[in-house]
Design an enzyme around this catalytic site. Structure first.
Site, PDB file in Angstrom:
ATOM      1  N   ALA A  29      -2.923   3.958  -7.223  1.00  0.00           N
ATOM      2  CA  ALA A  29      -1.951   2.868  -7.123  1.00  0.00           C
ATOM      3  C   ALA A  29      -0.720   3.360  -6.386  1.00  0.00           C
ATOM      4  O   ALA A  29      -0.693   4.492  -5.889  1.00  0.00           O
ATOM      5  CB  ALA A  29      -1.587   2.359  -8.513  1.00  0.00           C
ATOM      6  N   ASN A  30       0.307   2.515  -6.295  1.00  0.00           N
ATOM      7  CA  ASN A  30       1.586   2.923  -5.702  1.00  0.00           C
ATOM      8  C   ASN A  30       2.719   2.377  -6.554  1.00  0.00           C
ATOM      9  O   ASN A  30       2.486   1.682  -7.543  1.00  0.00           O
ATOM     10  CB  ASN A  30       1.666   2.452  -4.249  1.00  0.00           C
ATOM     11  CG  ASN A  30       1.608   0.945  -4.155  1.00  0.00           C
ATOM     12  OD1 ASN A  30       2.483   0.240  -4.655  1.00  0.00           O
ATOM     13  ND2 ASN A  30       0.548   0.430  -3.534  1.00  0.00           N
ATOM     14  N   ARG A  31       3.945   2.654  -6.154  1.00  0.00           N
ATOM     15  CA  ARG A  31       5.108   2.377  -7.010  1.00  0.00           C
ATOM     16  C   ARG A  31       5.707   0.989  -6.847  1.00  0.00           C
ATOM     17  O   ARG A  31       6.802   0.730  -7.328  1.00  0.00           O
ATOM     18  CB  ARG A  31       6.199   3.412  -6.760  1.00  0.00           C
ATOM     19  CG  ARG A  31       5.809   4.802  -7.163  1.00  0.00           C
ATOM     20  CD  ARG A  31       7.000   5.742  -7.118  1.00  0.00           C
ATOM     21  NE  ARG A  31       6.586   7.116  -7.318  1.00  0.00           N
ATOM     22  CZ  ARG A  31       6.287   7.627  -8.501  1.00  0.00           C
ATOM     23  NH1 ARG A  31       6.368   6.880  -9.588  1.00  0.00           N
ATOM     24  NH2 ARG A  31       5.893   8.889  -8.596  1.00  0.00           N
ATOM     25  N   ALA A  95       2.314  -4.372  -1.603  1.00  0.00           N
ATOM     26  CA  ALA A  95       2.101  -3.005  -1.127  1.00  0.00           C
ATOM     27  C   ALA A  95       0.616  -2.696  -1.336  1.00  0.00           C
ATOM     28  O   ALA A  95       0.209  -2.111  -2.338  1.00  0.00           O
ATOM     29  CB  ALA A  95       2.973  -2.035  -1.911  1.00  0.00           C
TER      30      ALA A  95
END
Ligand code: C5P
Length: 217
Positions: A29-31, A95
């Protein structure tokens, strides 16, 4: 019936990260917190628009008047965007993970690989680029660009590469991701406008008004 400058318009927004499974219990995943995209969806609805928000996994309430479709992976997000068409404008704030993992059907156990497993990555579809070149392309397609250096140069190149109309470029070298303020540059065919640092809600309202103006002509 809805009132406001966006009454009668359908606006499609993506927001949040995507989660790409590694095995049944793990993911990449990402932030991204989803805050900016959710604020944009809410601001478009507040102007009277019919808003479909395709959201990755986030811990945020659905903004008033917004129809929300929850997804996990990039491929699910791409399918949900396609299913939501036609739309008058699309704002792709998510994102999206650039890669997914060639997943394992069962949980990878510590003993399975010696010394440690390697993840094989596969490129995900580019939802923004696909939509921009689709025969069902919305009249206005807006992308986001999170950059850490030479922000405008990279954003302008991204606008051409993806085929979208506008790019909202933000410098994420500071505390933007997960924070509640954002400073952006709006890149359009007419040039670049700098919007000074403001709460994400204010950036969302400003962008929603710009979109309403653009759809008027
Ligand atoms: O290429 P990059 O990820 O920097 O581009 C960001 C823009 O493209 C954002 O608007 C994002 O929502 C969109 N995007 C997408 N699908 C992808 C990757 C990015 O829609 N697979």
């Amino acid at each position: 019936p809805a009132r406001g400058p966006l009454a009668g318009a359908h606006l499609l927004v993506t927001a949040g990260p995507t989660h790409e499974p590694i095995d049944p219990v793990r993911y990449l995943a990402n932030r991204s917190s989803g805050q900016q995209g959710f604020a944009i969806a809410g601001a478009l609805a507040a102007l009277g628009g019919r808003v479909t928000l395709v959201a990755g996994p986030v811990a945020l309430p659905t903004p008033a008047g917004v129809t929300r479709i929850d997804v996990e992976t990039a491929r699910e997000m791409a399918a949900a965007v396609d299913a939501a068409l036609p739309a008058d404008a699309a704002v792709m704030v998510a994102a999206v993970a650039d890669w997914r993992v060639e997943t394992a059907a069962q949980k990878i156990k510590k003993g399975d690989a010696a010394p440690a497993p390697t993840l094989a990555l596969v490129e995900n579809p580019d939802i923004l680029a696909t939509l921009s070149r689709s025969p069902r392309r919305p009249r206005l397609v807006v992308g986001f660009a999170a950059e850490t250096e030479r922000v405008i140069e990279h954003a302008t190149a991204k606008q051409r590469r993806k085929g979208c109309d506008w790019i909202v470029a933000n410098d994420v070298s500071g505390d933007v991701m997960g924070g509640d303020a954002n400073a952006v540059d709006l890149v359009t065919a007419d040039g670049v406008e700098h919007w000074p640092r403001a709460p994400k809600g204010a950036v969302a309202e400003r962008l929603a008004h710009r979109i309403a103006d653009a759809l008027k002509d």
